[in-house]
Design a protein around this motif. Sequence first.
Motif, mmCIF file in Angstrom:
data_model
loop_
_atom_site.group_PDB
_atom_site.id
_atom_site.type_symbol
_atom_site.label_atom_id
_atom_site.label_comp_id
_atom_site.label_asym_id
_atom_site.label_seq_id
_atom_site.Cartn_x
_atom_site.Cartn_y
_atom_site.Cartn_z
ATOM 1 N N ARG A 379 0.991 -1.293 -0.016
ATOM 2 C CA ARG A 379 -0.121 0.059 0.067
ATOM 3 C C ARG A 379 1.004 1.104 0.172
ATOM 4 N N ALA A 380 0.561 2.009 -0.873
ATOM 5 C CA ALA A 380 1.542 3.238 -1.132
ATOM 6 C C ALA A 380 0.723 4.253 -1.910
ATOM 7 N N VAL A 381 1.544 5.664 -1.832
ATOM 8 C CA VAL A 381 0.856 6.717 -2.452
ATOM 9 C C VAL A 381 2.183 7.455 -3.039
ATOM 10 N N ALA A 382 2.097 8.020 -4.202
ATOM 11 C CA ALA A 382 3.101 8.952 -4.792
ATOM 12 C C ALA A 382 2.466 10.146 -5.173
ATOM 13 N N LEU A 383 3.058 11.167 -5.356
ATOM 14 C CA LEU A 383 2.896 12.440 -5.658
ATOM 15 C C LEU A 383 3.877 12.923 -6.625
ATOM 16 N N PHE A 384 3.076 13.504 -7.804
ATOM 17 C CA PHE A 384 4.136 13.830 -8.975
ATOM 18 C C PHE A 384 3.967 15.199 -9.119
ATOM 19 N N GLY A 385 5.033 16.051 -9.228
ATOM 20 C CA GLY A 385 5.114 17.382 -9.463
ATOM 21 C C GLY A 385 5.741 17.991 -10.399
ATOM 22 N N ARG A 386 5.516 19.059 -10.967
ATOM 23 C CA ARG A 386 6.312 19.791 -12.031
ATOM 24 C C ARG A 386 6.483 21.073 -11.840
ATOM 25 N N ALA A 387 7.609 21.765 -11.979
ATOM 26 C CA ALA A 387 7.620 23.268 -11.581
ATOM 27 C C ALA A 387 7.172 23.575 -10.453
ATOM 28 N N GLY A 388 7.126 22.898 -9.390
ATOM 29 C CA GLY A 388 6.770 23.512 -8.318
ATOM 30 C C GLY A 388 5.277 22.943 -7.600
ATOM 31 N N ARG A 389 4.572 22.454 -8.672
ATOM 32 C CA ARG A 389 3.302 22.277 -8.345
ATOM 33 C C ARG A 389 2.944 20.814 -8.631
ATOM 34 N N ALA A 390 1.938 20.247 -7.626
ATOM 35 C CA ALA A 390 1.720 18.902 -7.612
ATOM 36 C C ALA A 390 0.967 18.729 -8.847
ATOM 37 N N VAL A 391 1.015 17.633 -9.683
ATOM 38 C CA VAL A 391 0.125 17.482 -10.915
ATOM 39 C C VAL A 391 -0.552 16.210 -10.945
#
Lengths: 430, 83
Positions: A379-391
């Motif tokens: 069980r896991a989550v991942a957050l993806f960001g681009r140029a300082g924002r979460a996308v």
Amino acid sequence: MTTRPIAVVGASAAGITAAEALRRAGWTGPLTLIGDEPHLPYDRPPLSKQLLHGAWEPARLMLRTAEQLAPLDLDLRLGTRATGLDVATRTLTLDDGQRLACAGVIIATGVAARTLPAADGLTGVFTLRTLDDALALRDRLSGGPRRLVVVGNGVLGCEAAAVARELGHEVTLIGREPVPMAAAVGPGMGELLADEHRARGVRLLTGEVAAFEPAAAADRPVQVDGVRLVDGSRLPADLVLLAIGSEPAVGWLTDPALDTTDGLGCDAYCAAAPGIYAAGDVARWEHPVHGRPLRFEHRMNATEQAMAAARNLVAELTAEAVNGTAEAAGDGAEPPERRPFAPVPYFWSDQYGLKLQAYGLTTGADQVETTVLDRDARRAVALFGRAGRAVGVLACALPPRQLRSLRALVATPVLWEEARDRLREATTVG
Amino acid sequence: MTGRTGRPTAPTDPHGATAMKITLDADKCCAAGQCVLIAPEVFDQRDEDGVVVLLDAAPPAEQHTAVREAAAICPAAVIEVQE
């Protein structure tokens, strides 16, 4: 004046959805649905899951019954390929030589599986894109254990590897990237899933294919017997699955008015040219929220984009009709307006008992943070960001209620720190 | 079916006042949860695996548009709507 049809090119999920949406939006003129496969519209995600496994038969994949298709009053042309499109006159050329002058066109030709020239002429080497592909591979996976080499460790390769292991075959998964699915799910989640594949008995290798080796017998056709890697090592193989990505099916679109670098380029309304729209895997459009051209090979996008493209095409044709004829303007109907297509992308993958689900963008990120909530349960989550924002946000084996709450997190890109705090809250409560 | 005029007509909703009946092929559900996002009064998900649960098989008229949207958008083509 003769009535010209709207033609939808491509009869898979996006194509059939577009046809239905055109009718819902009020198109009562002729409607042609062109598909190069012989089958009625069917669903592709189960090909590498339930169908390959044998849990489902092809009938289960059919997206619409004959009773559901009948009211659409389609001029349905299966086993027919479009070979050209003249943009200025909106005229299609078909492989039977027919020319079809259209009021509007929706292009939903999808993608085709990439192959390797080195595998030409060998039997036992498969791709997995169409129903016929999947049935052929399934046939060879029945009747005793086989040695299967899956070339390509992206999402499709991993799904097929999981199914083949569950069926008891000896499976080797080889990819150029050391972490499977890293491009789609990030390195942390990829590692976690790699653990699961290893625990299930899949052999994971990093490397590149140099050649496919034929069996010694001089019989024709020649059966594959092994895979030679660039480092010189050899993997014995009864079967090889090439899961090395796909190419948008745009080879037939040679009109210079169209931009066909990485799919068919469209504006924010999914329009490639006046009266010509695109939807699904083949369409690269300007996402109004993310402000850059995007293309998704996701099941969800096929449906949503087809609905948007159909609505927008009907709105454009209505505006054309209003401008072109005086009496059309006087019928009192509220003219529909074109709307930019601004979805929150969604994709899922099933491997073993694990469900991966993502909202937003997971590719093209410059920042990825993976939080393992329960390593044993994966069980896991991942957050993806681009140029300082979460996308984008991706979850594995997360309870449905928690998962649904994550969509709002990336519906519009928020600052990375804020999204990270909200993600932590959402996954620690309950 | 209306005549083939070749010109788009205004979208109509001939179903507005009629009854709606929803059936599910829940075995096909991929637990995307899109139906719950679109029509939370009609659909829910099982806690354990996210599979769709039908809360109201014959929803009132004000839910019909959302239900049609949910059926059209379902990525596993699970929801069938009869009107």
